[in-house]
Design a protein around this motif. Structure first.
Motif, PDB file in Angstrom:
ATOM      1  N   THR A 156      23.653  82.750  23.148  1.00  0.00           N
ATOM      2  CA  THR A 156      24.974  82.998  23.710  1.00  0.00           C
ATOM      3  C   THR A 156      26.063  82.426  22.817  1.00  0.00           C
ATOM      4  OG1 THR A 156      25.099  80.948  25.017  1.00  0.00           O
ATOM      5  CG2 THR A 156      23.983  82.831  26.026  1.00  0.00           C
TER       6      THR A 156
ATOM      7  N   SER B 186      34.085  84.043  22.402  1.00  0.00           N
ATOM      8  CA  SER B 186      33.975  84.820  21.170  1.00  0.00           C
ATOM      9  C   SER B 186      34.907  84.327  20.071  1.00  0.00           C
ATOM     10  CB  SER B 186      34.267  86.300  21.454  1.00  0.00           C
ATOM     11  OG  SER B 186      35.579  86.467  21.967  1.00  0.00           O
TER      12      SER B 186
ATOM     13  N   ASP C 122      16.163  87.208  19.500  1.00  0.00           N
ATOM     14  CA  ASP C 122      16.437  87.679  20.843  1.00  0.00           C
ATOM     15  C   ASP C 122      15.175  87.677  21.699  1.00  0.00           C
ATOM     16  OD1 ASP C 122      18.384  88.891  22.712  1.00  0.00           O
ATOM     17  OD2 ASP C 122      17.024  90.601  22.614  1.00  0.00           O
TER      18      ASP C 122
ATOM     19  N   LYS D 157      17.462  83.199  24.414  1.00  0.00           N
ATOM     20  CA  LYS D 157      18.686  83.831  24.892  1.00  0.00           C
ATOM     21  C   LYS D 157      19.805  83.182  24.090  1.00  0.00           C
ATOM     22  CE  LYS D 157      21.766  84.290  28.879  1.00  0.00           C
ATOM     23  NZ  LYS D 157      22.001  83.917  30.303  1.00  0.00           N
TER      24      LYS D 157
ATOM     25  N   ALA E 175      30.700  86.494  23.992  1.00  0.00           N
ATOM     26  CA  ALA E 175      30.127  87.630  23.283  1.00  0.00           C
ATOM     27  C   ALA E 175      28.861  88.055  24.010  1.00  0.00           C
ATOM     28  CB  ALA E 175      29.798  87.233  21.843  1.00  0.00           C
ATOM     29  N   THR E 176      28.455  89.290  23.857  1.00  0.00           N
ATOM     30  CA  THR E 176      27.205  89.731  24.460  1.00  0.00           C
ATOM     31  C   THR E 176      26.043  89.051  23.751  1.00  0.00           C
ATOM     32  OG1 THR E 176      26.916  91.599  22.949  1.00  0.00           O
ATOM     33  CG2 THR E 176      28.234  91.973  24.955  1.00  0.00           C
ATOM     34  N   ASN E 177      24.883  89.008  24.389  1.00  0.00           N
ATOM     35  CA  ASN E 177      23.717  88.368  23.790  1.00  0.00           C
ATOM     36  C   ASN E 177      23.345  89.022  22.465  1.00  0.00           C
ATOM     37  OD1 ASN E 177      22.289  87.964  27.078  1.00  0.00           O
ATOM     38  ND2 ASN E 177      23.461  86.492  25.892  1.00  0.00           N
ATOM     39  N   LEU E 178      23.454  90.340  22.387  1.00  0.00           N
ATOM     40  CA  LEU E 178      23.100  91.043  21.162  1.00  0.00           C
ATOM     41  C   LEU E 178      24.055  90.679  20.032  1.00  0.00           C
ATOM     42  CD1 LEU E 178      21.439  93.079  19.597  1.00  0.00           C
ATOM     43  CD2 LEU E 178      22.919  94.901  20.514  1.00  0.00           C
ATOM     44  N   VAL E 179      25.348  90.680  20.322  1.00  0.00           N
ATOM     45  CA  VAL E 179      26.345  90.332  19.313  1.00  0.00           C
ATOM     46  C   VAL E 179      26.162  88.885  18.867  1.00  0.00           C
ATOM     47  CG1 VAL E 179      28.814  89.945  18.904  1.00  0.00           C
ATOM     48  CG2 VAL E 179      28.040  92.036  20.037  1.00  0.00           C
TER      49      VAL E 179
END
Length: 231
Positions: free
Chosen positions: A155, A159, A149, A153, A48-52
């Motif tokens: 992660t 997913s 965030d 970081k 998954a992206t860092n934001l997600v």
């Protein structure tokens, strides 16, 4: 010094070394102990992206009020050892971590102070939570994705798998990374790699989410005759 005293002190020293890394884990435990909420995930194994990942972890944070469990904690590296006991955590910032085997130690925090009580040495150490927390995973308790965030970081390597790996952005953090694994919506294992090259694994069992916990569990008064050290 008797042989018995030497054994007790050696055991306690090892346990204290483990405690320095453990405290960061403890402060994280409550934040990630929430039941896994329903999330829309792709069938791909891509990360998954860092934001997600941060948003998903935030959802986990916001759904947990308290947790109790038994634990087995094992450290490998410069100091090897395995300890067993029970823990209780309650938002915000309250936790109790009681080691019962092979030696007895109690860690209690209530948001303003943190106590470490070594029964064998009849010694209690009081620390400021602010000094102990710093740039540790305790910041996850805010439940604010932007703060998570900012300081870490976050992660989610796959997913479709329920575990997260956190990397502190601060150079002064006491650990390199921390991973949290879930099974059936419950956190079952946490693994912390510290800056000393040690790996501490904590396996949880008999987990109860959001139980009612008596506030007295998060208070500590040194027993009579115990040496008290303020740090």
């Amino acid at each position: 010094m008797t042989l018995l005293t030497q054994v007790k002190q050696t055991t306690t020293v090892k346990q204290k070394i483990m405690t320095s890394a453990l405290t960061g884990v403890l402060m994280t435990t409550l934040g990630v102990a929430a039941p896994m909420v329903a999330l829309t995930q792709t069938a791909q194994a891509a990360p998954a992206t860092n934001l997600v990942a941060a948003q998903r972890l935030n959802k986990l944070l916001s759904n947990t009020k308290s947790m109790t469990a038994n634990f087995t904690q094992t450290t490998k590296g410069a100091s090897n050892g395995t300890f067993k006991g029970s823990m209780s955590v309650q938002r915000p910032n309250n936790f109790r971590w009681e080691t019962t085997s092979p030696s007895e130690q109690l860690i209690v925090a209530n948001g303003s102070s943190l106590w470490i009580f070594d029964k064998d040495l009849e010694q209690a150490t009081k620390q400021s939570v602010d000094n102990q927390v710093g740039n540790t995973p305790a910041l996850l308790l805010s439940g604010d994705p932007s703060k998570i965030d900012k300081n870490f970081k976050i992660t989610q390597p796959y997913s479709t798998k329920n575990y997260y790996v956190l990397y502190p952005k601060s150079n002064s953090a006491s650990f390199k990374n921390l991973s949290v694994s879930f099974s059936g919506g419950k956190p079952v294992m946490m693994v912390l790699n510290d800056t000393l090259g040690q790996t501490t694994s904590i396996n949880f069992s008999n987990i109860k989410l959001n139980p009612t916990i008596n506030s007295s569990l998060f208070k500590f008064t040194p027993p009579k005759g115990v040496d008290v050290i303020n740090q």
